[in-house]
Design a protein around this motif. Structure first.
Motif, PDB file in Angstrom:
ATOM      1  N   LEU A   1       0.826  -1.207   0.000  1.00  0.00           N
ATOM      2  CA  LEU A   1       0.000   0.000   0.000  1.00  0.00           C
ATOM      3  C   LEU A   1       0.858   1.254   0.000  1.00  0.00           C
ATOM      4  CD1 LEU A   1      -2.947   1.078   0.159  1.00  0.00           C
ATOM      5  CD2 LEU A   1      -2.612   1.221   2.627  1.00  0.00           C
ATOM      6  N   ASP A   2       1.967   1.242   0.723  1.00  0.00           N
ATOM      7  CA  ASP A   2       2.807   2.444   0.806  1.00  0.00           C
ATOM      8  C   ASP A   2       3.554   2.755  -0.494  1.00  0.00           C
ATOM      9  OD1 ASP A   2       4.792   0.488   0.927  1.00  0.00           O
ATOM     10  OD2 ASP A   2       5.666   1.223   2.782  1.00  0.00           O
ATOM     11  N   GLN A   3       3.501   1.847  -1.472  1.00  0.00           N
ATOM     12  CA  GLN A   3       4.134   2.098  -2.765  1.00  0.00           C
ATOM     13  C   GLN A   3       3.133   2.531  -3.846  1.00  0.00           C
ATOM     14  OE1 GLN A   3       6.697  -1.109  -3.969  1.00  0.00           O
ATOM     15  NE2 GLN A   3       7.950  -0.944  -2.142  1.00  0.00           N
ATOM     16  N   ILE A   4       1.853   2.599  -3.465  1.00  0.00           N
ATOM     17  CA  ILE A   4       0.827   3.093  -4.389  1.00  0.00           C
ATOM     18  C   ILE A   4       0.897   4.615  -4.349  1.00  0.00           C
ATOM     19  CG2 ILE A   4      -1.647   3.238  -4.805  1.00  0.00           C
ATOM     20  CD1 ILE A   4      -1.907   0.460  -3.580  1.00  0.00           C
ATOM     21  N   PRO A   5       0.781   5.290  -5.494  1.00  0.00           N
ATOM     22  CA  PRO A   5       0.870   6.755  -5.510  1.00  0.00           C
ATOM     23  C   PRO A   5      -0.100   7.414  -4.528  1.00  0.00           C
ATOM     24  CG  PRO A   5       0.829   5.895  -7.744  1.00  0.00           C
ATOM     25  CD  PRO A   5       0.560   4.736  -6.835  1.00  0.00           C
ATOM     26  N   GLU A   6       0.331   8.521  -3.926  1.00  0.00           N
ATOM     27  CA  GLU A   6      -0.467   9.240  -2.930  1.00  0.00           C
ATOM     28  C   GLU A   6      -1.811   9.704  -3.475  1.00  0.00           C
ATOM     29  OE1 GLU A   6      -0.024   9.575   0.390  1.00  0.00           O
ATOM     30  OE2 GLU A   6       1.666   8.239   0.070  1.00  0.00           O
ATOM     31  N   GLU A   7      -1.910   9.947  -4.774  1.00  0.00           N
ATOM     32  CA  GLU A   7      -3.170  10.428  -5.344  1.00  0.00           C
ATOM     33  C   GLU A   7      -4.211   9.320  -5.526  1.00  0.00           C
ATOM     34  OE1 GLU A   7      -0.267   9.744  -8.710  1.00  0.00           O
ATOM     35  OE2 GLU A   7      -0.162  10.870  -6.870  1.00  0.00           O
ATOM     36  N   TRP A   8      -3.811   8.064  -5.287  1.00  0.00           N
ATOM     37  CA  TRP A   8      -4.739   6.941  -5.373  1.00  0.00           C
ATOM     38  C   TRP A   8      -5.835   7.115  -4.335  1.00  0.00           C
ATOM     39  CZ3 TRP A   8      -6.135   3.020  -1.925  1.00  0.00           C
ATOM     40  CH2 TRP A   8      -6.808   1.933  -2.465  1.00  0.00           C
ATOM     41  N   VAL A   9      -7.057   6.748  -4.696  1.00  0.00           N
ATOM     42  CA  VAL A   9      -8.190   6.811  -3.770  1.00  0.00           C
ATOM     43  C   VAL A   9      -8.932   5.481  -3.773  1.00  0.00           C
ATOM     44  CG1 VAL A   9      -8.505   9.314  -3.970  1.00  0.00           C
ATOM     45  CG2 VAL A   9      -9.724   7.793  -5.528  1.00  0.00           C
ATOM     46  N   CYS A  10      -9.711   5.257  -2.743  1.00  0.00           N
ATOM     47  CA  CYS A  10     -10.522   4.043  -2.633  1.00  0.00           C
ATOM     48  C   CYS A  10     -11.407   3.935  -3.875  1.00  0.00           C
ATOM     49  CB  CYS A  10     -11.378   4.109  -1.370  1.00  0.00           C
ATOM     50  SG  CYS A  10     -12.505   2.705  -1.197  1.00  0.00           S
ATOM     51  N   PRO A  11     -11.376   2.788  -4.552  1.00  0.00           N
ATOM     52  CA  PRO A  11     -12.175   2.649  -5.768  1.00  0.00           C
ATOM     53  C   PRO A  11     -13.675   2.574  -5.492  1.00  0.00           C
ATOM     54  CG  PRO A  11     -11.075   0.599  -5.257  1.00  0.00           C
ATOM     55  CD  PRO A  11     -10.551   1.622  -4.292  1.00  0.00           C
ATOM     56  N   ASP A  12     -14.040   2.366  -4.245  1.00  0.00           N
ATOM     57  CA  ASP A  12     -15.453   2.234  -3.903  1.00  0.00           C
ATOM     58  C   ASP A  12     -16.080   3.567  -3.490  1.00  0.00           C
ATOM     59  OD1 ASP A  12     -17.436   0.278  -3.965  1.00  0.00           O
ATOM     60  OD2 ASP A  12     -17.354  -0.049  -1.808  1.00  0.00           O
ATOM     61  N   CYS A  13     -15.368   4.324  -2.615  1.00  0.00           N
ATOM     62  CA  CYS A  13     -15.972   5.554  -2.089  1.00  0.00           C
ATOM     63  C   CYS A  13     -15.164   6.819  -2.385  1.00  0.00           C
ATOM     64  CB  CYS A  13     -16.200   5.431  -0.583  1.00  0.00           C
ATOM     65  SG  CYS A  13     -14.699   5.478   0.420  1.00  0.00           S
ATOM     66  N   GLY A  14     -13.941   6.672  -2.913  1.00  0.00           N
ATOM     67  CA  GLY A  14     -13.129   7.836  -3.256  1.00  0.00           C
ATOM     68  C   GLY A  14     -12.341   8.426  -2.095  1.00  0.00           C
ATOM     69  N   ALA A  15     -12.285   7.714  -0.963  1.00  0.00           N
ATOM     70  CA  ALA A  15     -11.538   8.205   0.198  1.00  0.00           C
ATOM     71  C   ALA A  15     -10.030   8.148  -0.073  1.00  0.00           C
ATOM     72  CB  ALA A  15     -11.867   7.375   1.433  1.00  0.00           C
ATOM     73  N   ASP A  16      -9.298   9.043   0.579  1.00  0.00           N
ATOM     74  CA  ASP A  16      -7.841   9.073   0.446  1.00  0.00           C
ATOM     75  C   ASP A  16      -7.203   7.825   1.035  1.00  0.00           C
ATOM     76  OD1 ASP A  16      -7.846  11.577  -0.765  1.00  0.00           O
ATOM     77  OD2 ASP A  16      -7.678  12.628   1.148  1.00  0.00           O
ATOM     78  N   LYS A  17      -6.005   7.533   0.583  1.00  0.00           N
ATOM     79  CA  LYS A  17      -5.253   6.360   1.009  1.00  0.00           C
ATOM     80  C   LYS A  17      -5.006   6.334   2.520  1.00  0.00           C
ATOM     81  CE  LYS A  17      -0.747   5.585   0.027  1.00  0.00           C
ATOM     82  NZ  LYS A  17       0.454   5.326  -0.769  1.00  0.00           N
ATOM     83  N   ASP A  18      -4.935   7.499   3.152  1.00  0.00           N
ATOM     84  CA  ASP A  18      -4.607   7.544   4.583  1.00  0.00           C
ATOM     85  C   ASP A  18      -5.735   7.075   5.499  1.00  0.00           C
ATOM     86  OD1 ASP A  18      -6.187   9.785   4.190  1.00  0.00           O
ATOM     87  OD2 ASP A  18      -4.859  11.156   5.256  1.00  0.00           O
ATOM     88  N   VAL A  19      -6.918   6.762   4.964  1.00  0.00           N
ATOM     89  CA  VAL A  19      -8.000   6.236   5.793  1.00  0.00           C
ATOM     90  C   VAL A  19      -8.019   4.710   5.804  1.00  0.00           C
ATOM     91  CG1 VAL A  19      -9.421   8.297   5.449  1.00  0.00           C
ATOM     92  CG2 VAL A  19      -9.818   6.281   4.045  1.00  0.00           C
ATOM     93  N   PHE A  20      -7.019   4.073   5.195  1.00  0.00           N
ATOM     94  CA  PHE A  20      -6.933   2.623   5.187  1.00  0.00           C
ATOM     95  C   PHE A  20      -6.151   2.135   6.402  1.00  0.00           C
ATOM     96  CE2 PHE A  20      -8.468   3.195   1.013  1.00  0.00           C
ATOM     97  CZ  PHE A  20      -8.952   1.971   0.578  1.00  0.00           C
TER      98      PHE A  20
END
Length: 52
Positions: free
Chosen positions: A30-49
């Motif tokens: 997960l930490d290697q996925i680009p920061e602009e990636w968002v949850c594909p279901d709800c659009g939340a930022d990566k930091d809420v995982f």
């Protein structure tokens, strides 16, 4: 390999599976996925995982 759950909607990212359909190969932490990636279901930022 870890699994992470979106605290907003419950969608799970599994590092072992990745998301090949979105250009994220299996085995991608997960930490290697680009920061602009968002949850594909709800659009939340990566930091809420959270690791589950």
């Amino acid at each position: 390999m870890n699994r992470y759950e979106c605290e907003i909607c419950g969608w799970v990212y599994d590092e072992k599976q990745g998301m090949p359909e979105k250009g994220i190969p299996p085995g991608t932490p997960l930490d290697q996925i680009p920061e602009e990636w968002v949850c594909p279901d709800c659009g939340a930022d990566k930091d809420v995982f959270n690791q589950i």
